[in-house]
Scaffold this active site. Structure first.
Site, PDB file in Angstrom:
ATOM      1  N   LYS A   1      24.543 -59.402  57.988  1.00 50.94           N
ATOM      2  CA  LYS A   1      23.703 -58.923  56.895  1.00 50.94           C
ATOM      3  C   LYS A   1      22.370 -58.410  57.419  1.00 50.94           C
ATOM      4  CE  LYS A   1      25.491 -61.707  53.036  1.00 50.94           C
ATOM      5  NZ  LYS A   1      26.647 -62.298  53.689  1.00 50.94           N
TER       6      LYS A   1
ATOM      7  N   GLU B   1      15.429 -63.866  51.536  1.00 47.50           N
ATOM      8  CA  GLU B   1      14.988 -62.759  50.703  1.00 47.50           C
ATOM      9  C   GLU B   1      14.319 -63.269  49.437  1.00 47.50           C
ATOM     10  OE1 GLU B   1      18.380 -59.375  51.630  1.00 47.50           O
ATOM     11  OE2 GLU B   1      18.586 -60.639  49.858  1.00 47.50           O
TER      12      GLU B   1
ATOM     13  N   HIS C   1      27.368 -68.740  43.163  1.00 46.98           N
ATOM     14  CA  HIS C   1      27.296 -67.468  43.886  1.00 46.98           C
ATOM     15  C   HIS C   1      28.672 -66.862  44.143  1.00 46.98           C
ATOM     16  CE1 HIS C   1      23.047 -68.152  44.452  1.00 46.98           C
ATOM     17  NE2 HIS C   1      23.289 -69.310  45.046  1.00 46.98           N
TER      18      HIS C   1
ATOM     19  N   ARG D   1      36.311 -54.617  53.840  1.00 42.60           N
ATOM     20  CA  ARG D   1      37.684 -55.006  53.520  1.00 42.60           C
ATOM     21  C   ARG D   1      37.953 -54.670  52.068  1.00 42.60           C
ATOM     22  NH1 ARG D   1      36.561 -59.510  50.447  1.00 42.60           N
ATOM     23  NH2 ARG D   1      34.721 -60.707  51.044  1.00 42.60           N
TER      24      ARG D   1
END
Length: 678
Positions: free
Chosen positions: A116, A200, A235, A292
């Site tokens: 990421k 973040e 999540h 994917r």
């Protein structure tokens, strides 16, 4: 085109790929673990190869064994599905080196987007908007906490190599950062072999919108529009739909162009998903790219009329994309519900066990149709702790969102599962909630709607009793059908007077007494009194029963009629109707007189799993609610808390132990009150 491929996965995605390959005239090879020897995906393929033990690290994550199976069976390509080896750069390279086509992007694209942090650096160069945060390599606690404190809370810690909500924690205050970071890193290391994280700013009321992209080896790229995946728990996605409600043509074009730019920047080939966090005003930020096929790809298929697995196979074989951007269009609206083995009322704790009943609505799998079910399990199969908790995907399509919502609720009412906890009833509540039905979406929808979603059942007890009595009498009639003497009949015949049956039931915690009076062969009078054994004041209603087939009954109670399905497991009954589903139990106090329900001082495993952390030691004082141990099951961590204040008298497990459900992990003795006499 390929003549044989190996499917390096399990469950519904393996069944899905096998079905598309068969339609294209391609033979398939399954791989399976000890736990999956008789699984549906093994039977769906033409051949099967055993690759190891039940834990993923001993089978589906064994790249060498999977590749050896492909070479031994003459497979020309490997389809990785999603999860396991699908985003494994080393496996993609090993396939290329062995001359086996990896049905996915090149290893360089997986590497570029697999982190990421690295992906965000690429997007920054491409001028794609990013959420403010730290995406670098420095990983010591003090530094990361300093970055979070500087950003201001809440912040989001995310595994750099992760996905699927694993290794992700929202942190509301500075004091909670250290514990959340430790948990994130443990889960990331267990799931991805890499404990690097990024931090973040946590966007308030965010929507999760993703763009399906496709690229080929000829330099062509398209996007197949967007999906809204905002409804999440822990999540992880619960409901996905396409197109995203409220999306304008201008914003769709803007996000689609950004997604294609992301794919083009890494030379992407095949199916991929670029995920964005979107604010309520429409501003969007790059989140990550999944290199994917996604679990929710069927909703894109439903609105485009395309088979994305077929596109994958054609692109991997070197063919150009079947369509260009101007040839793609949106038709109608589609919604997918993930049917999972979990207990929503207990923090969505995954469940294991045998599916005694597994009935699905009528569907046309892998085609554009009003109802579609993608599943890799069958009735009687075992849901084990080794893999993801998803049982099936239920996909519906309508001409518009309102029609799709109605289709989804009707289809969910026909999804009957017994034997283990599941989320079907919870999904119906989400679909009927004001926020979801009116498309007031964000990733905290479930928390916002908690009062509605977790409210006690409002099922009418008289209908539940009527359904249970219908099943009870049908079972008795079947049991005595071979008996000819009158002494074994259960038809309520009496020389004088009326036969009556008194029944005590527990309906989801509500105890009641009912009286059934025989009137005719299929006609009765029913009285239900939830207040207690005195039924004199209970209203009497006429009940007529007609058995339709198997577990289905047609009931007339008073002036109303309903069709219900009733499944029985000993003294447990499961009643399913279009209005909802109810569990009930026949009460027999004598049968449970000796049961011990104390459980005092014991802390037990909530489900089969592995002990990954012990946070206390013998002799240590603990407070009620204090985390004392962490287990891992179904690829998720589960923290166990002290049930009361006390002293840890004994630790009965060690880190790394595989423990069964109900295993005693710790013993906690209550502290003596300082005021007690010694």
């Amino acid at each position: 085109m390929f003549t044989k491929i190996l499917i390096a996965n399990r469950g519904e995605i393996a069944c899905r790929v096998a079905a598309t390959a068969r339609r294209m005239g391609i033979r398939t090879v399954a791989v399976y673990s000890d736990a999956d020897a008789h699984a549906a995906h093994v039977q769906a393929c033409d051949e099967a190869v055993h690759i190891g033990g039940p834990a993923p690290r001993d089978s589906y994550l064994q790249a060498d064994r999977i590749l050896a199976a492909a070479l031994a069976t003459g497979a020309q390509a490997v389809h990785p599905g999603y999860g396991f080896m699908s985003e494994n750069e080393d496996f993609a390279q090993a396939c290329a080196k062995a001359g086996v086509v990896f049905i996915g992007p090149p290893a360089s694209a997986i590497a570029a987007m697999g982190s990421k942090s690295a992906a965000k650096a690429l997007m920054e160069k491409a001028n794609v908007p990013l959420v403010p945060g730290y995406h670098g390599d420095k990983q010591d606690l003090a530094f990361l906490k300093e970055q979070a404190d500087r950003m201001g809370y809440p912040v989001l810690i995310k595994a750099s190599a992760g996905g699927g909500g694993k290794g992700m924690r929202a942190v509301q205050a500075s004091a909670d950062f250290e514990a959340a970071l430790a948990s994130c890193k443990r889960e990331a290391l267990a799931s991805f072999g890499d404990d690097h994280v990024l931090v973040e700013r946590y966007v308030t009321r965010p929507r999760h919108i993703e763009i399906q992209v496709f690229g080929d080896t000829h330099g062509n790229y398209v996007h197949l529009f967007e999906r809204d995946c905002s409804v999440q728990r822990r999540h992880q996605k619960v409901l996905e739909e396409a197109p995203a409600p409220g999306m304008t043509a201008e914003r769709r074009a803007e996000m689609g162009a950004a997604a294609i730019a992301a794919a083009r920047s890494v030379g992407y080939v095949g199916a991929g998903t670029v995920e964005f966090i979107a604010e309520q005003d429409g501003k969007f930020y790059f989140m990550e790219m999944n290199t994917r096929l996604q679990v929710e790809h069927p909703v894109t298929e439903a609105i485009t009329g395309l088979d994305l697995v077929e596109w994958q196979l054609r692109v991997a074989a070197g063919e150009p994309l079947p369509k260009q951007q101007h040839e793609l269009a949106i038709r109608g609206h589609a919604i997918e519900a993930r049917i999972c083995a979990e207990n929503p009322a207990n923090q969505f704790l995954p469940a294991t066990g045998k599916m005694n009943v597994y009935r699905t609505p009528t569907s046309n799998a892998f085609q554009v149709a009003p109802v579609r079910v993608d599943s890799g399990v069958r009735e009687g199969d075992e849901i084990t702790p080794y893999y993801d908790s998803m049982i099936a995907k239920l996909i519906v399509w309508g001409h518009n969102r309102e029609q799709a919502l109605a289709q989804l609720d009707a289809a969910l009412s026909e999804m009957h599962i017994t034997g283990l906890a599941n989320n079907v009833a919870f999904l119906r509540r989400v679909v009927s909630s004001q926020a979801f039905s009116q498309a007031d979406l964000d990733t905290a929808l479930i928390e916002r709607e908690r009062e509605h979603l977790f409210a006690p059942s409002t099922a009418a007890p008289d209908w539940t009793v009527a359904a249970i009595m219908a099943r009870q009498m049908a079972d008795e009639a079947q049991h005595t059908s071979s008996r000819q003497d009158i002494w074994h009949l259960h038809d309520g015949w009496r020389v004088h007077g009326v036969a009556r049956r008194h029944v005590q039931l527990d309906i989801e915690g509500q105890r009641l007494t009912a009286v059934l009076s025989y009137v005719a062969a299929d006609q009765f009078e029913l009285q239900v009194n939830p207040a207690g054994p005195d039924t004199a004041s209970a209203a009497s209603q006429t009940l007529r029963i007609r058995r339709l087939s198997g577990d289905r009954f047609d009931l007339n109670l008073g002036a109303q009629r309903r069709t219900v399905s009733v499944y029985r497991d000993g003294e447990q009954f499961h009643v399913f109707a279009p209005q909802g589903q109810v569990q009930a139990r026949l009460m027999d106090p004598l049968a449970h007189a000796g049961d011990d329900h104390s459980g005092s001082g014991k802390l037990t495993a909530l489900m089969p799993g592995r002990v990954v952390a012990l946070l206390v030691q013998a002799g240590q004082a603990v407070k009620a609610g204090q985390p004392v141990a962490v287990t891992e099951a179904m690829k998720m961590e589960h923290t166990l808390n002290a049930p009361a204040d006390g002293i840890v008298s004994e630790v009965l497990c060690a880190v790394g132990d595989q423990v069964p459900e109900g295993a005693e992990l710790l013993r906690i003795e209550a502290q003596a009150n300082p005021g007690d006499a010694s």
